[in-house]
Each structure stands twice: as structure tokens, then as C-alpha cells.
Write an enzyme that holds these catalytic residues in place. Structure first.
Site, PDB file in Angstrom:
ATOM      1  N   ASN A 211      -0.043  -7.629  -4.200  1.00 37.91           N
ATOM      2  CA  ASN A 211      -0.799  -6.721  -5.144  1.00 37.91           C
ATOM      3  C   ASN A 211       0.273  -5.754  -5.915  1.00 37.91           C
ATOM      4  O   ASN A 211       1.403  -5.381  -5.138  1.00 37.91           O
ATOM      5  CB  ASN A 211      -1.810  -5.903  -4.494  1.00 37.91           C
ATOM      6  CG  ASN A 211      -1.183  -4.973  -3.427  1.00 37.91           C
ATOM      7  OD1 ASN A 211      -0.773  -5.447  -2.227  1.00 37.91           O
ATOM      8  ND2 ASN A 211      -1.134  -3.800  -3.664  1.00 37.91           N
TER       9      ASN A 211
ATOM     10  N   GLU B 197       0.824  -1.193   0.037  1.00 40.10           N
ATOM     11  CA  GLU B 197       0.097   0.069  -0.167  1.00 40.10           C
ATOM     12  C   GLU B 197       0.863   1.117  -0.036  1.00 40.10           C
ATOM     13  O   GLU B 197       0.286   2.178   0.037  1.00 40.10           O
ATOM     14  CB  GLU B 197      -0.834  -0.105   1.380  1.00 40.10           C
ATOM     15  CG  GLU B 197      -2.059  -0.900   1.151  1.00 40.10           C
ATOM     16  CD  GLU B 197      -1.659  -2.307   0.831  1.00 40.10           C
ATOM     17  OE1 GLU B 197      -0.996  -3.098   1.449  1.00 40.10           O
ATOM     18  OE2 GLU B 197      -2.141  -2.935  -0.421  1.00 40.10           O
TER      19      GLU B 197
ATOM     20  N   ASP C 134      -6.392  -5.186  -5.729  1.00 45.75           N
ATOM     21  CA  ASP C 134      -5.731  -5.497  -4.702  1.00 45.75           C
ATOM     22  C   ASP C 134      -5.719  -6.962  -4.221  1.00 45.75           C
ATOM     23  O   ASP C 134      -6.020  -7.310  -2.981  1.00 45.75           O
ATOM     24  CB  ASP C 134      -6.057  -4.496  -3.375  1.00 45.75           C
ATOM     25  CG  ASP C 134      -5.134  -5.042  -2.123  1.00 45.75           C
ATOM     26  OD1 ASP C 134      -4.017  -5.188  -2.356  1.00 45.75           O
ATOM     27  OD2 ASP C 134      -5.757  -5.109  -1.036  1.00 45.75           O
TER      28      ASP C 134
END
Lengths: 610, 200
Positions: free
Chosen positions: A285, A201, A327
């Protein structure tokens, strides 16, 4: 004086014998490849129990018939009220428990109802808390050769002597200033402790690396994006499908330079086949969730690598979700079993993937033998077994400024990190999972070092169709040969705990309300449950205590991505809180509070309660 | 075209209405100087810096001008300033850690809990200095003028700015009610930081 006193010799002999017996009983220094009833030694040396990741215990004092007589033997407060995702370890007469940040390692004496023998405090940097995407969790430690190894949130690998809790070495391999953390449990293979980074992230470039157990020096490091040389891809790399063949795909499947902030992190489970000499790890991801900003397949994200554990060199790779849209990290566990598929014995791996398909793959070659949806899927239309390609659903393709509704699986997937179990007795897989859907919108995103690189607004909710009754999670038994669900237990909240199954044909898991449950592995019948102090997101284990009795242990303490609403004290009035998970968890604060307590159970002495 | 015209008219109408109620709301003080960062003693509270370590030392944020120090609150009585703060809240990736105020990696900002204080100057310092448990220091990264805009927007999330200055609608998916209907929280400045929940 006689040199050899008869009684002394006898005493010596008896003493030696005892020492020998206890040595034999607790001699296993390495976990078995795949545990069996015969191989069971009553310990729990790594979170997955064995290299095959079965989470199967051969202990069978506790059975489907008597499990109703389980009662609390003792408890222990970890002192940390954040999400407890770790599995306790049991080695000989000692249990090892590692907490979420600040990652304290406790050694508990099993002869004294868990009295603290020592504790080790690595004192990780406080700033690490701000870059941990999904609560400040730690998924456990691993034992090998008189040391316990674990990773701290701020990117250190610690080796601690079991004798006295003294640090043997500590090596910093991650940098929180670029958003890198470590949450996974390491594994030890052939004298190397192996870990990977979190940070998908934050645009953190993913890697996996191996440190020598003796001195903590880096033996090898493999990136999952970028040029072949840095991904440890050479002429021995033989992927099964043509789309994974070619030079420097980790560069050419990205817009210029975007692979440098491209994710593909390693924060899930690693399994290992000592016969094939291959370890298996998934990749996370791609960096920046908003897929408009990174056209291409984005290799080697959202896939699985088979690597040589001694050198790190890649042998094959397969991509679950090319150009990931949602994701869908590919880091879930792969369970290594041998099954008869279409009449032929095959060495396979079973992988319940975040994208909603249960993959059965040939673990030697990387060929997909089957990929079957285990929840309702709208995000894709299936997996083409000939080409190995996921078939996208254009209707659900998100773009910047466009809200797409009813996308399933959600970002945390049909199933997230919460590990499954496999019983060689029932030949079934048992996995905790989510039954949810989401609205998803791409937004602009600029990369600022140390801040999130996401570019998505998201809101999750209970799947309105399957089951459609407001439940958000399930515990599923799956037959990988017949490719079908055998049974499913619905739960109000996502089942965020791991699973564990025993030779007594009992399977254990916990709920986010705090119930710890024992289920008949064959019939799905609920045999026993106990309400712990906080929601359960940990990994159940079972072991044989110094008294010879079978015990079951679980950490209770809600948190993780699903439980961040409670663990982080978030405000669910904003449904996009916790990257959109809060919307679906508005009622969680009504049913549980923060916690951090270990519960240990055993059968009531004398059997039934009168 | 026609729609645009309508919007403009509406805007003027709203603006003139607002003028009646609050004069500051519609000011667009492009030349106004911000309360300067230099005026505030600035020491980083964390080594963790947004934008990476290249931004050196404890340099103050580039200020627009250090001569005048207007009233802090002027920022938050002005809809343009708060609106800009909202844009910056996404542009500087605050959203990634705080969501739209409900929180995530960082704490919720729409609630009544304030670890480091709810006053504009306190929030200003939080953004510039960073905070130990994972709030990056943005000092040297964001011009102080924009830090004040951010601070006013952060306060609007908790209903601490006049309702007519707080943003009213969203272009993007939003998790809850708009900022201008955020209930005015009774701010509680003594909340525990995360680290206080850990054993010593």
C-alpha cells in the site's frame, strides 16, 4: 595381504551404492519451476514448494480415501507463543522451523521424531516488536546449497550452514528506527537471496533487494517509489498499458516529495519463471492510508513488477489499485501456470488480489486477460479489460472526517498474505479468504519518523450480505479458465492459514479455532480434521520421511493481523484495536489461546482403527 | 449561530455544575508550570526514538518551567488537560500503535495490565524514556507539559481519572465506550513484558 578383499569391495560397493541412492533421492538443490507428480522429490525446499508457487505435492500415499486415518506422529514446541505463519522446510532427513520474533531457527531430526539437532538464534533487536504492524510474524525460511536463509524482524538476512547451525553470514538491510521490518520469506534465484521490506504503516519507502548467497553482499536493490534510476527502470521496461509508461512516474504521480515516505513495500510472495527469466513481486500500500493526503496514482504501489532476477531491472508493471483508498497491498502470490484461455495456450499468472478480483494475466507481457470478483465488492465497480483500469465506486470514496460504511473488501483484503495452492490434476486454485466488510474514516496524519503513518479509523465486521450469516472467512476452490467459483467452505473466522494440495487430491488448511482440515479437492467434502492447541495461521507442507512414509506438517499458534487480539493480548472492547480488525474478532479469545507448536501427521500404521 | 449560542450556554451550565462537584475540572491554567522533566532522572531505555535519531543524547524534554512542581494529579482532575492529552494522543501517533486504547503494535491501555506502572510519573517516564520492546522514546520530542497531559489521558483510558475530567464524546469514529465511562480498573502493575514470553 590381498589389496582387494572381495567382501570389502562388495561392502564398499554396497555402501557407495547406498550413498548414491540417498544422494539421488535427496539431490534436488533447487526447487523445480513447477512441481509435478514426476518431479516430486518428497522434500519441501521453499515455502511455496516451487518457483511457480503452486504448493502442490506429487506425493500420493495419503489419498482422499485414506486421509481419515491420519494421526499425530510427533509434535514440537517452538517455545514462542506468537503468530506462527511460517512453513516448515524439509531437506533430506532434517526439518527446519523458524519462529516469529525472536526468530529462532531449529533443525529437527526426522529420524528421531523431531529431536533438535541444533538451533540458531539471531537475537533481533527487541524494539522491532513495536514497529511490526501485524504481529511479530515470520513467513518462513528457504533452503539452498547447504544453507538455510531467512529474515529477522529487525531487518537482517541470515545464512546458516545446515551442517552445524553456524552462521555463514548475516547482513542488515532494514532499519527499525524508521519503522522498517522484514516478515517475508526470502527466495533464492540463481545464486541470489531476494527479500523486501515491510513498513507500509510507517511511511517506509518500499524496496526489494538481492544478496549474493556466498557472501551476503548486496547485488542489486530496487525501490518501488521515486525516480526510474532507483526503481531500476530503463529502456527495457515495457509495461502493457499506457498509464504505466512515462518518465519517473514514481515521482510525478505523487505530491512533491511524498514518494519518499510512500510505501510500496515488498512483504509477500515472489515467483519466478526460469524460462522467461522473470521474477514477479507485488508492491504494498502507499504510505499514509488516508488517500486525501496523497493525490495521484502513487506509483509503483499496489501493483506487480516483473523483473530480471540477475539485475533487478524492471520488465513490466501493472497497477491493481491506482491511488489505493483502503490499504489494499498488492503483495499476494502469483501462481505461474500454462492454461488454455479462449482456445489458445497462454503462459499466465493467477493472482487472487486483495482488492477482490482474481486476475489472470499474460506473464510475458503484463496484459490482464480477466479480472473476476471472488467476493462481494463495493469498493470498486470492476476492471476495464481494455484500459486495464480499476473502475472506482465514488460512493465509497473515503475522505478526511467522513465515515464510509459497508466497504468491502476490508483493509486486509478479500484475501491477505495467506497463500493459495494450484493442482495440475484438478486445474483448480484453492485459496483461503475473508468475507468481511468495514466502516472507514480518514483522519489527519502527521509523519513522525518511527511512528505509524496511517490517518484512518476503521472497524471491520462480518459481511452482512454475502454470505450474511456471520461467517467471516471461507476456503474457496476456483476455476481460473471458467472464471468461476467451484465450491466454497464457510468458516466462522477468516481463514488465515495457507493452502496445500497433493496428488492424492487432498487439500489442507487450518482455522483460527485450531482445526487442521483435509478436504476432498474435487468435491469439497471434509475428510478429516484434528484440533491443534491454538489457532492455525501457518502453511501446511507434506514430505516423504526417512522411513519412506508421507507426512503432513503444520505450525499451530494464532496471531497475525487477524489474530493479534489473542497473540498481542489486545482489548477488543476498543473495536479500532489492531487497526480495526479487533472489532470483528471479539469472540476469538473465547475459542483459542496463544500457542507455538508444530504438529506432524502420518497414516496410522496398519490402516483403519479397529 | 443559534446552535453555537446553545452550545455555549450548555457549556456554561455544565461548567458551573462541574464547579460545584470539582473545582479543578474547569481550571484553565495556561501559565501553570508542569512537573518538569528535569526533575525526573531521564535515561533512554531504547535507541528507538520517535522523530528519528537526530534528537540527540539524553536531553530532557523542553519543560515549560522548572521552578515549581505542581501536584501531578492536578493534571488529571482537569478536563482541559485530559482533553488536550486526548488530542495529543492522536497528534503524536500514539493511536497508530495503541489504537484508541485497545492496542495494536503496542499493548492495550484500557485494560488493567500495566507492564511499567500506572502512576502518572511512571507513565510520564514510559513516554519520555521509551520501553525496550518497541515503545519509542519521545524524550526531546514532546514538551514535558504535554507529556503530563498525555499521561493523564492514558490514565483516563483505564478509568483512573475522575469521571468528570475524562473526555465524554468523540468527533471521530471510536471503537468503544467513551473514556468517562471507562470502568475503573484495578491496575495490575506486574504484567509481563512481551520479551518475557520468549524462550531464553
Amino acid at each position: 595381504m590381498k589389496l582387494f578383499d572381495g567382501t570389502l569391495a562388495a561392502r564398499l560397493f554396497v555402501g557407495l551404492g547406498c550413498a548414491l541412492i540417498s544422494l539421488i533421492a535427496w539431490s534436488a538443490e533447487a526447487p523445480p519451476f513447477r512441481n509435478t507428480e514426476e518431479a516430486e522429490d518428497g522434500q519441501w525446499l521453499m515455502p511455496a514448494k516451487d518457483y511457480a508457487n503452486t504448493r502442490f505435492s506429487g506425493l500420493k500415499e495419503i489419498t482422499a480415501d485414506n486421509v481419515k486415518n491420519l494421526e499425530v506422529a510427533w509434535t514440537f514446541s517452538s517455545g514462542v507463543n506468537r503468530g506462527q505463519e511460517a512453513a516448515p522446510l524439509v531437506v533430506g532427513d532434517t526439518m527446519y522451523v523458524v519462529t516469529p520474533y525472536p526468530n529462532i531457527l531449529y533443525a529437527l531430526d526426522l529420524n528421531k521424531s523431531g529431536a533438535v539437532k541444533w538451533k540458531y538464534e539471531p537475537k533481533p533487536a527487541a524494539a522491532a516488536q513495536g514497529v511490526a504492524c501485524c504481529d511479530v510474524v515470520c513467513r518462513g525460511a528457504v533452503y539452498s546449497n547447504n544453507r538455510v536463509f531467512f529474515n529477522t524482524l529487525d531487518g537482517n538476512v541470515c545464512a546458516v550452514n545446515t551442517k552445524d547451525g553456524k552462521e555463514a553470514w548475516k547482513t542488515k538491510i532494514g532499519d527499525i528506527n524508521i519503522g522498517e521490518t522484514i516478515t517475508m520469506a526470502p527466495v533464492v534465484i540463481n545464486g541470489k537471496v531476494i527479500s523486501g521490506n515491510s513498513g507500509g504503516e510507517f511511511g517506509v519507502r518500499g524496496w526489494i533487494q538481492a544478496l549474493n548467497v556466498d557472501d551476503g553482499k548486496v547485488a542489486w536493490k530496487a525501490y518501488n517509489t521515486g525516480p526510474d534510476s532507483e526503481c531500476l527502470i530503463d529502456e527495457n521496461f515495457k509495461p502493457f498499458y499506457p498509464q504505466d509508461k512515462g518518465k519517473d512516474l514514481g515521482v510525478t504521480t505523487w505530491p512533491p516529495d511524498k514518494w519518499k515516505i510512500g510505501g510500496g513495500n515488498v512483504w509477500g510472495w515472489i515467483s519466478y519463471d526460469p524460462e522467461l527469466k522473470l521474477l514477479y513481486h507485488g508492491t504494498g500500500n502507499p504510505g499514509v492510508w488516508n488517500a486525501d493526503l496523497r493525490p495521484g496514482d502513487n506509483k509503483w504501489t499496489c501493483g506487480i513488477f516483473a523483473r530480471d532476477p540477475d539485475t533487478g531491472h524492471a520488465r513490466w508493471y501493472y497497477q491493481w489499485s491506482p491511488h489505493d483508498l483502503f490499504d489494499h497491498d498488492g503483495v499476494n502470490e502469483s501462481i505461474l501456470v500454462d492454461l488454455e484461455i479462449d482456445g489458445k495456450p497462454r503462459q499466465v499468472l493467477l493472482h487472487p488480489e486483495r482488492n477482490g478480483y482474481l486476475y489472470v494475466m499474460d506473464r510475458k507481457t503484463g496484459e490482464v486477460l480477466s479480472a473476476t470478483p471472488f467476493i462481494r465488492i463495493t469498493a470498486s465497480k470492476g476492471v476495464d479489460l481494455k484500459s486495464g483500469q480499476l473502475i472506482p465506486n465514488e460512493e465509497k470514496e473515503p475522505h478526511t472526517g467522513k465515515v464510509i460504511r459497508d466497504v468491502t473488501p476490508i483493509s486486509p483484503g478479500a484475501k491477505d498474505w495467506q497463500p493459495s495452492a494450484f493442482s495440475p490434476r484438478t486445474k483448480l486454485m484453492y485459496f483461503p479468504n475473508q468475507t468481511m466488510s468495514m466502516d472507514y474514516e480518514g483522519t489527519e496524519a502527521s509523519y513522525i519518523v518511527g511512528t505509524p503513518f496511517v490517518g484512518v479509523n476503521e472497524k471491520m465486521y462480518a459481511d452482512p450480505v454475502d454470505p450474511g450469516d456471520g461467517s467471516r472467512g471461507a476456503f474457496t476452490a476456483w476455476d481460473p479458465v471458467a472464471k468461476k467459483r467451484v465450491w466454497r467452505i464457510k468458516e466462522s473466522f477468516p481463514v488465515w492459514s495457507g493452502a496445500m494440495v497433493t496428488a492424492g487430491d487432498v487439500v489442507f488448511y487450518g482455522t483460527m479455532e485450531g482445526w487442521f482440515k483435509a478436504i476432498n479437492a474435487k468435491t469439497a467434502e471434509e475428510l478429516w480434521k484434528f484440533k491443534t492447541g491454538s489457532g492455525i495461521i501457518g502453511q501446511p507442507v507434506t514430505y516423504k520421511g526417512p522411513d519412506g512414509k508421507q507426512y503432513v506438517a503444520i505450525l499451530s499458534g494464532v496471531g497475525g493481523w487477524a489474530g493479534a487480539v489473542v497473540a498481542g493480548g489486545l482489548d477488543p472492547n476498543d473495536g479500532t484495536a489492531a487497526l480495526g480488525f479487533a472489532n470483528a474478532m471479539k469472540d476469538l479469545p473465547n475459542v483459542t489461546t496463544k500457542g507455538g507448536t508444530l504438529y506432524v501427521f502420518k497414516l496410522r500404521d496398519g490402516g483403519e482403527k479397529k | 449561530m443559534a446552535i453555537k449560542q446553545r452550545k455555549l450556554e450548555l457549556g456554561v451550565l455544565v461548567a458551573s455544575l462541574a464547579l460545584v462537584t470539582s473545582c479543578k475540572r474547569e481550571d484553565r491554567p495556561f501559565q501553570t508550570s508542569a512537573p518538569s522533566a528535569e526533575a525526573i532522572q531521564f535515561t533512554r531505555m531504547t535507541d528507538f526514538r520517535a522523530g528519528g535519531p537526530s534528537i540527540s543524547g539524553n536531553q530532557p524534554s523542553p519543560a515549560m518551567s522548572a521552578d515549581e512542581t505542581p501536584e501531578e494529579k492536578e493534571f488529571e482532575e482537569n478536563a482541559y488537560m485530559v482533553g488536550e492529552g486526548k488530542r495529543l494522543f492522536s497528534a503524536f501517533n500514539c493511536v497508530g500503535c495503541h489504537a484508541h486504547g485497545g492496542g495494536g503494535m503496542g499493548p492495550a491501555l484500557i485494560d488493567d495490565q500495566w507492564i511499567y506502572g500506572h502512576e502518572p510519573a511512571q507513565i510520564f517516564c514510559t513516554i519520555i524514556e521509551g520501553r525496550p520492546n518497541g515503545m519509542p522514546s519521545f524524550g526531546g520530542k514532546i514538551p514535558s507539559f504535554q507529556v503530563w497531559q498525555l499521561a493523564s489521558y492514558v490514565r483516563s483510558l483505564g478509568g483512573l481519572v475522575p469521571g468528570d475530567a475524562a473526555p465524554g464524546r468523540d468527533d471521530d469514529m471510536h471503537g468503544g465506550p467513551p473514556e468517562n465511562s471507562a470502568p475503573n480498573q484495578k491496575p495490575n502493575d506486574s504484567s509481563l513484558p512481551k520479551s518475557a514470553e520468549m524462550p531464553k
